[in-house]
Every structure is written in C-alpha cells, then in structure tokens.
Design an enzyme around this catalytic site. Sequence first.
Site, PDB file in Angstrom:
ATOM      1  N   ALA A 243       0.832  -1.195   0.000  1.00 23.90           N
ATOM      2  CA  ALA A 243       0.000   0.000   0.000  1.00 23.90           C
ATOM      3  C   ALA A 243       0.874   1.256   0.000  1.00 23.90           C
ATOM      4  O   ALA A 243       0.736   2.125  -0.871  1.00 23.90           O
ATOM      5  CB  ALA A 243      -0.936  -0.016   1.203  1.00 23.90           C
TER       6      ALA A 243
ATOM      7  N   SER B 263       1.106 -21.523   2.691  1.00 23.40           N
ATOM      8  CA  SER B 263       0.115 -20.861   1.829  1.00 23.40           C
ATOM      9  C   SER B 263      -1.131 -21.690   1.625  1.00 23.40           C
ATOM     10  O   SER B 263      -1.097 -22.907   1.463  1.00 23.40           O
ATOM     11  CB  SER B 263       0.733 -20.576   0.470  1.00 23.40           C
ATOM     12  OG  SER B 263      -0.287 -20.215  -0.433  1.00 23.40           O
TER      13      SER B 263
ATOM     14  N   ARG C 133     -11.314 -19.419   4.588  1.00 25.72           N
ATOM     15  CA  ARG C 133     -10.429 -19.618   5.729  1.00 25.72           C
ATOM     16  C   ARG C 133     -11.133 -19.758   7.056  1.00 25.72           C
ATOM     17  O   ARG C 133     -10.784 -20.618   7.867  1.00 25.72           O
ATOM     18  CB  ARG C 133      -9.495 -18.418   5.822  1.00 25.72           C
ATOM     19  CG  ARG C 133      -8.590 -18.398   4.641  1.00 25.72           C
ATOM     20  CD  ARG C 133      -7.751 -17.176   4.609  1.00 25.72           C
ATOM     21  NE  ARG C 133      -6.816 -17.351   3.510  1.00 25.72           N
ATOM     22  CZ  ARG C 133      -5.965 -16.433   3.115  1.00 25.72           C
ATOM     23  NH1 ARG C 133      -5.922 -15.265   3.735  1.00 25.72           N
ATOM     24  NH2 ARG C 133      -5.147 -16.668   2.132  1.00 25.72           N
TER      25      ARG C 133
ATOM     26  N   GLU D 295      -3.818  -2.912   4.643  1.00 29.29           N
ATOM     27  CA  GLU D 295      -4.377  -3.677   5.756  1.00 29.29           C
ATOM     28  C   GLU D 295      -4.739  -2.773   6.935  1.00 29.29           C
ATOM     29  O   GLU D 295      -5.535  -3.138   7.798  1.00 29.29           O
ATOM     30  CB  GLU D 295      -3.378  -4.761   6.192  1.00 29.29           C
ATOM     31  CG  GLU D 295      -4.007  -5.791   7.118  1.00 29.29           C
ATOM     32  CD  GLU D 295      -3.090  -6.972   7.428  1.00 29.29           C
ATOM     33  OE1 GLU D 295      -2.154  -7.230   6.647  1.00 29.29           O
ATOM     34  OE2 GLU D 295      -3.323  -7.643   8.455  1.00 29.29           O
TER      35      GLU D 295
ATOM     36  N   ARG E 122     -11.531 -12.151   4.948  1.00 36.36           N
ATOM     37  CA  ARG E 122     -10.887 -11.857   3.667  1.00 36.36           C
ATOM     38  C   ARG E 122     -10.632 -13.132   2.888  1.00 36.36           C
ATOM     39  O   ARG E 122     -10.176 -14.127   3.448  1.00 36.36           O
ATOM     40  CB  ARG E 122      -9.553 -11.145   3.905  1.00 36.36           C
ATOM     41  CG  ARG E 122      -8.770 -10.937   2.638  1.00 36.36           C
ATOM     42  CD  ARG E 122      -7.537 -10.126   2.869  1.00 36.36           C
ATOM     43  NE  ARG E 122      -6.504 -10.843   3.585  1.00 36.36           N
ATOM     44  CZ  ARG E 122      -5.708 -11.772   3.049  1.00 36.36           C
ATOM     45  NH1 ARG E 122      -5.854 -12.147   1.788  1.00 36.36           N
ATOM     46  NH2 ARG E 122      -4.775 -12.338   3.781  1.00 36.36           N
TER      47      ARG E 122
END
Lengths: 641, 247
Positions: A44, A284, A330, A425, A435
């Site tokens: 960002a 991951s 998740r 974030e 998310r």
Amino acid sequence: MKLDSKIPAGPIQEKWTQHRFNMKLVNPANKRKFRVIVVGSGLAGGAAAATLGELGYNVDCFCFQDSARRAHSIAAQGGINAAKNYPNDGDSIWRLFYDTVKGGDYRAREANVYRLAEISNSIIDTCVAQGVPFAREYGGLLDNRSFGGAQVSRTFYARGQTGQQLLIGAYQALSRQIAKGTVTMHTRTELQDIVVVDGHARGIITRNLVTGELKRHAADAVLLCTGGYGNVFYLSTNAMGSNVTAAVKAWKKGAGFANPCFTQIHPTCIPVSSDHQSKLTLMSESLRNDGRVWVPKKAGDTRPASEIPEDERDYYLERRYPSFGNLVPRDVASRAAKERCDAGFGVGPTGLAVYLDFADAIKRLGEDAVRARYGNLFHMYQKITADNPYKVPMKIFPAVHYTMGGLWVDYELQTTVPGLFALGECNFSDHGANRLGASALMQGLADGYFVAPYTVGHYLAQHGSMDASGKVTTDHPAFAEAEAALQDRIDSLMAIQGKQSVESFHKRLGKIMWDECGMARNKAGLESAITAIQELRKEFWADVRIPGSKQGCNPEIDKAGRVADFLEFGELMCRDALMREESCGGHFREEHQTEEGEAKRDDDGFAFAGVWEYQGDDTEPTLHKEDLEFEHVKLTTRSYK
Amino acid sequence: MKLSLHVWRQAGPNDTGRMEQITATDITEDMSFLEMLDKVNEDLINEGKEPIAFDHDCREGICGMCSLMINGVAHGPESGTTTCQLHMRSFRDGDAIYIEPWRSRAFPVIRDLMVDRGSFDRVMQAGGYISVNTGNAQDANSLPIKKADADAAFDAAACIGCGACVASCPNGSAMLFVAAKVSHLGHLPQGQPERSKRVQDMVAAMDAEGFGACSNHYECEAVCPKEIPADTIARMNRDLLKASLCD
Ligand SMILES: Cc1cc2nc3c(=O)[nH]c(=O)nc-3n(C[C@H](O)[C@H](O)[C@H](O)COP(=O)(O)OP(=O)(O)OC[C@H]3O[C@@H](n4cnc5c(N)ncnc54)[C@H](O)[C@@H]3O)c2cc1C
Ligand code: SF4
Ligand code: FES
C-alpha cells in the site's frame, strides 16, 4: 463523530469512473508544492509513495525496517486476484465483486468492493510492466491458480513468493522516485504520533530507531499504510515488528476505528511447538489446491499417519462441505480444524494439529510437478519441522494471520480526520468480516497505485494547507505539544525500571487474546479478558524493565512502545467482539451458532460497520454505526456445502 | 542444550567493540537461532544487563533483515538458509558459537550485530528498475514471455537483499546482489530498453559505495540463502562489456 461514507451516486459500475471525473485535480505546477507523508512502504505505502512521486508531489515515506523492501508484504506467498478471466472459466469483475462481498460475510461496503474488483485488472498490467515475474505457461501467457472461497481460477502468482515479487516491483518504482528526488525515504524511523491542526492532519512525530531522536514532519496530508495488528496476539504470521501504533495514535487523535474484532485466523500454519516460539509460519492456502486435510476417525489415535488406512481417515472438509471441499474459505476451514482438535481428533505431540496430505497429488501429478508448484513451501516446512512433506503429511493448525478491522475510511480512503488517509491492511477495507485468499495484495495495490493518488489529490486541491494562513510548519505549537507528550511517555517508560521484560508482557497479552478473543468468543470470556487486560496494562506501567538508555539504538524501547499500544488496543478488540452479538466471518460468538456449529449471522441487528470513537484513557469509547446496504448482492446464508 | 556464545558487542558506531562470552542455557533443538538469542536476551534483561541487538523481522527467510556471521559463515552452517530459518538442531550441547555482524566497509556497524545496509538501497536507486509510471501499462497478456525466461528472471529476482554475499566476500564485493537485479530485469523483454544503462549505472554506484571488486572467490554463491548462482555475475560482466563497447 460523523460517518459519511461518500459513496458516489449512480450505478455501481459507473461510480468510480464518474467520481474520478468529479474529483478536483491539482495543477501540475502546484503538485510539488504539496508535501505528502506516507507511513509504510509495503504494497500500500510503497505503491502510493511511488505513484504520488510520479505525479509530482513531494513525498516523505517512512518505514521501521532498514529498507523499504522489507515491509511485511514481502512474506505473502500464495498470490493476487484479478478478474482477467484469462482461463475463460466464467470470471468477471462482477463475479470477483460478488465473491468478495459474500466471502466477507456481508460486512463490507459494496461500492468499495466493486471498485476493487474493477481495478484488479490494471494491477496485473502494471506489475507486469514493472517486471514482476509472474508464473507463466509454456505459451508465454500468464498462469492462474485457484484459491479458497472461489470456484474460478483468478489468482496470479510468482511461485510461493508473490508478495515478495510484487513488493520488489513497488520498491523498484519507489527507488526510481527516490533517485529522482520526488520521494525522500526515511528508514528505521517509526511514527509515534500524528499532529492535527485545525481539525486536519498536518504532520507526524517520528522516532529514529538508530539515534533515538524525535523529529517533527509537517505535510499537507498524511497516509497511514502501516499494515495489520495481528501481533496483538503475540504469536501470528506477522513480522516481529508489525504493530498497531500508527492506528492507535490516529484513533486517539479522532479517527474512528472500525470492526477491530474482525481477525482472520488462517487455517494452514505450522503448529506451535514450544513456549519459546516467537512467531508462526504460514503455509500458503494454495496448498489446499492439491493437499487434502484429514484427521484419524478414532479420537486419540497415536499411530503415525502412514499406518492409518484410508478408511480410517476423516477428510472432514470434504465430508462437511462437498461442493467446496478443501477449498472452503479460511474462517470455515479454521473453525473446522479447531472443532476436530477440541473433540480429541487432533494429531501431533500437542493434539493441536491436523494433517495436510499431498500423497494423492504426488501420485496424480508426480513429485516434480508438486515441487514446481510448492517447492519453496515444502522446503520451508522441512527447515522448521525437520519433516519431509513429500514423504509424510504436513501437520498444520490455524494461526492469526490478517486483520480485517482497521481505521474507518470513506470511499476516498480518508479517515474521520480530514487529511488523514488509511490504505492497505491498516484500513477496515473491503473484506468485511473475512478476507478471501489473494485479496489483500490486490487491495493494498489498488489503494496505493490507483485510488489514493486520485483521492489525495482531490483533498489537496481543496484543503492543502496553502490558503491565506500559509503553510503549517513544524513550528506550530501542535507539534511542540505532541513531541513533548511523546518525550514524557518515553521518560516514564524508562523510569519504571521494574522487573519484567517487555516481551513477557506481550506474551501474556497474546495468551489472553488467543484464549478469549481468538477463534471462538463468548460473553463471559470477553468480559474477563477486558478486566485482565486492564490489570496487565497497570502492571506493565508499574513493573516493566527497559534496559539501556533512550539515546542511541535501543530495540527494547521500540518494543515497549509497541506493546504499550497493543495493551490499549487489545481491550478495544474485546469490546468490539462483545458488542457484536452475532457470528460472522472470522468473528465467531459461541452463543450464535447453528446446531451444526455453523456461524449464525444477524443481518437485522448487525449489518453495520462498528466504528469506535476514543473518549480518553479511562473512559469507555463510544460506538457509531455505518449501516451497510446491499443493493446488488443478496444477503444469504453463506453456504459452502 | 547449553552453549558458549562469543558475541560481538559494540555500543555504537564509534565504539571499538569486543567479543563477549555469554552462556546460553535451556536451549532446545526446535528453537530457531533467533529464538535462542531471544532466550539469551530475556536472561540478560532479567540479570539487569543489556540485551544483544540484532536485526530481524519476518523470521520466515524472506525479508532479508536478519544477518549474522555464525562461526565465520554468513547465515550459519545450513546452506540455502537465512539465520532466522536456522534451527538449533544444527548444533550440539556444549558447542561454542561465534556470532559476529556482517563486516564490510559498505555496511558500518550500528550496534552489536546490527549493520547499516543503506548502500544496497542506493545501488538499487541507481537503476534497479524499469522506468514505467503507474497506469501506463498495456494488457498483461499482450506481451508473451517464454516460460524459461520468466523462470530465469524469477530465480534472480528471488534475492532478498540480505548482504550475506558481501559479508562473505574477501573483497566485500556486492557483485552477486547487483548481478541478481541486472539478471532479473535483463531476462525480461520489458527490461531491454534500459539494459545497458542499468548495468553501467548500478556498477558505478556499487563502486562509489565502497564495495570491492570481484576476484572470483565464489564465497557469495556458497552462502547466498536464495542460492543465486555465481554465473549470474558472469552474465552481468558480459552485459557490462557489451554496454561499454556500444558506448
Ligand atoms: C505470511 C503472510 C502471507 C500472506 N499471503 C498473502 C497472499 O498470498 N495473498 C494476499 O492477498 N495476501 C496475503 N497476505 C496478506 C498481505 O500480505 C498483507 O495484508 C499486505 O501485504 C499488507 O500490506 P500493507 O502495505 O498494508 O502493510 P505491510 O506490508 O505490512 O507494510 C507496513 C509498512 O508500514 C511500516 N510501519 C508500520 N508501523 C509503522 C510505524 N509505526 N512507523 C513507521 N512505519 C511503520 C512498516 O515498516 C512497513 O513498511 C499474507 C500475509 C502474511 C503475513
Ligand atoms: S545475492 Fe544472495 S546473499 Fe546476496 S543479497 Fe541477494 S540473497 Fe543475499
Ligand atoms: S528475519 Fe526476515 S529473512 Fe530472516
């Protein structure tokens, strides 16, 4: 505190285009007269600083690491989403938008999410132009993989190091601007406070982590791009230095803090092995493409995995969620693992782990193909655990990973303090209560490359401090006041000279947060946590020991400041979790579940972003609500069955 | 495990510094090397002493922030591993371990084991990028890139900028680091327009920062945690030669 989301009028597909046209522009010759502070050099911040520099603004960029390239975005593994539909599997901007709103359990702002999906494609184009080496197919075109919560393949990746490659892309763009003199980089420099003058953010106070020196910086706008606060749990997949300091300081200066309790617990991390553990390592989510999650069917089965026959294994995700199987989102996957372990089916020495098994994939694709996809992850796993995942299944367990909550921002990414923006974030963003994988990189870069450069310009054109009263400088009394308060705080910390280390307080806070505000929460637990945190905070301010001196380099002071802020912030998280009497996304209140143990949302009562306003150190914060309206995505029970 | 650590202590850039013996107790095999240092630091703080300052952040082998010469080897005994990913199972009870900072003219010590690697950033600023502004890009798939080229670019781009190559080089050369970037961008079509200028500018910046020359010791390759091969340097030298001939 007034929450004006500034969602532009008009059809959702045209809002951003129209708004971009409506926003004011800054005359090119005037741009360099504006100074913009960008705190953070991750995806960002790095993207925003570089782009603002390219546009001609005068940018000061800050990070606490020794180089901009080390921001924690570097650690992202799996990939970045975009609605390119290159695989021709039915993806579209609309579908990415829809999946993200649904995946977030209907707690995000539709207009923002649509914009994110819309911008996603330009991100990939930009990154490729910068030289980001995404994975390719033999024909030379970009390859995609699938990720949890989606039934299309829309994830672009660079082996298991996507975040690294994207960040290096942004770092290169940033380096180019530094060379051109548009951006001044301040490494090993930590934001310690934000300076507000006449209601507008006009600068920051920093501490140099090498010399200990405090410094004032004035600007026309301040952008916080400081990442997530997962380290409030002590153990998380965040970097050791990741902190909530900037967001807490902003909160105390009048910025609303939205949905602090929305945390993401990632299902596939390497389990905790001992008390000395300092951080948790993510494996991951992309591994769930080819790995199958299971536990033994018999509770307390201590046989090694290889001796447990196929029909005595419980592939519980495939069993409970036949249509998404191992690729459920998740929050769902994490809770399912916790459920099995709580019921006594967990594996490994602590019983707090489940298997992630690649035997089938290796049989189907061959070991080389699996190595090509996940080689570095397998390597990392083996380094840490000394187990070879090509031969035995991985053991995994959920860990704190990402924070959906953050500073409340309007459509222009501006907080409730004019001139103070939050990106990446650090804002409460576009992911609602959960998310989806590969969407944080997308959001960080969307905010930094494509949203903030326009909206900050719009703000500067109207409110840059170039009016008749002249520029705000660091001589303004507000700077002296903020610096003095900060100096006081450091002096008080150093004066305590108690008996317990900073780290030990952080660990204790983490344990409270994990036990009471982690994967499952309930009223009694949250109430006890609030009291426990208040007591711990008192103890910290009475008994912490910080060795060394405040001059020069002293990492213990850096840590102490961060932990002091976490100690305040943890309480706010618990309050938010207590307030939200429903289960949604990553927030699971035990009182609100179906008979099958699935989350029970309450759309009538809680379809809002909960925004907290600071009222003073010893006063409870007040709650404001931004009601969320869903015009395009119908509110339904999220089902992955 | 109990270990005898010999650690470089230096209060600040102007201090001369010295080795200090510290005994590490209650160390377990599953601790990472940095968790071992965390434990030692916790004990030092409890004894009222100053903890050892060292750099670290991600602890996942990817940010490049951790460093340390461990028994004379950058990032310690395991190949292809950063210090933060090194585990104590690589050591035995009773071992003596020598821990020192990166030593190089271009990396001055800040405190104890922390050094200043700002010179790497400045070398990157000299040309380690493609000159493209945000928003100018064509569709990503309008430029097909051979998979082999994309993979080669990736292999070089895996560099984490840790500086182990410099620390282990008898000349303190940064050739592997610079070559990795030159090679990353040089393997891609997008990187071609600036290829000659990039290599010349980056090498000039590297020299100006006080990094030494490369005399083919290949120590860099041996310690690089990302296993960037030394032939990356040969490739860069060819680019450099070509660039100087075309000038
Ligand atoms: C292990 C891991 C894997 C992930 N994998 C994926 C993935 O595959 N796909 C995906 O989409 N997302 C992934 N994520 C999430 C994603 O990486 C992050 O959400 C995102 O990169 C955050 O970017 P950021 O720019 O907001 O913050 P960061 O990259 O964390 O940057 C924060 C910056 O702020 C600076 N900073 C912080 N505090 C201060 C202060 N007080 N003063 C000065 N500077 C400060 C830091 O120095 C740093 O430069 C992953 C996250 C983790 C932890
Ligand atoms: S080339 Fe290797 S050793 Fe050198 S900085 Fe890069 S990763 Fe580190
Ligand atoms: S701490 Fe990040 S690479 Fe070691």
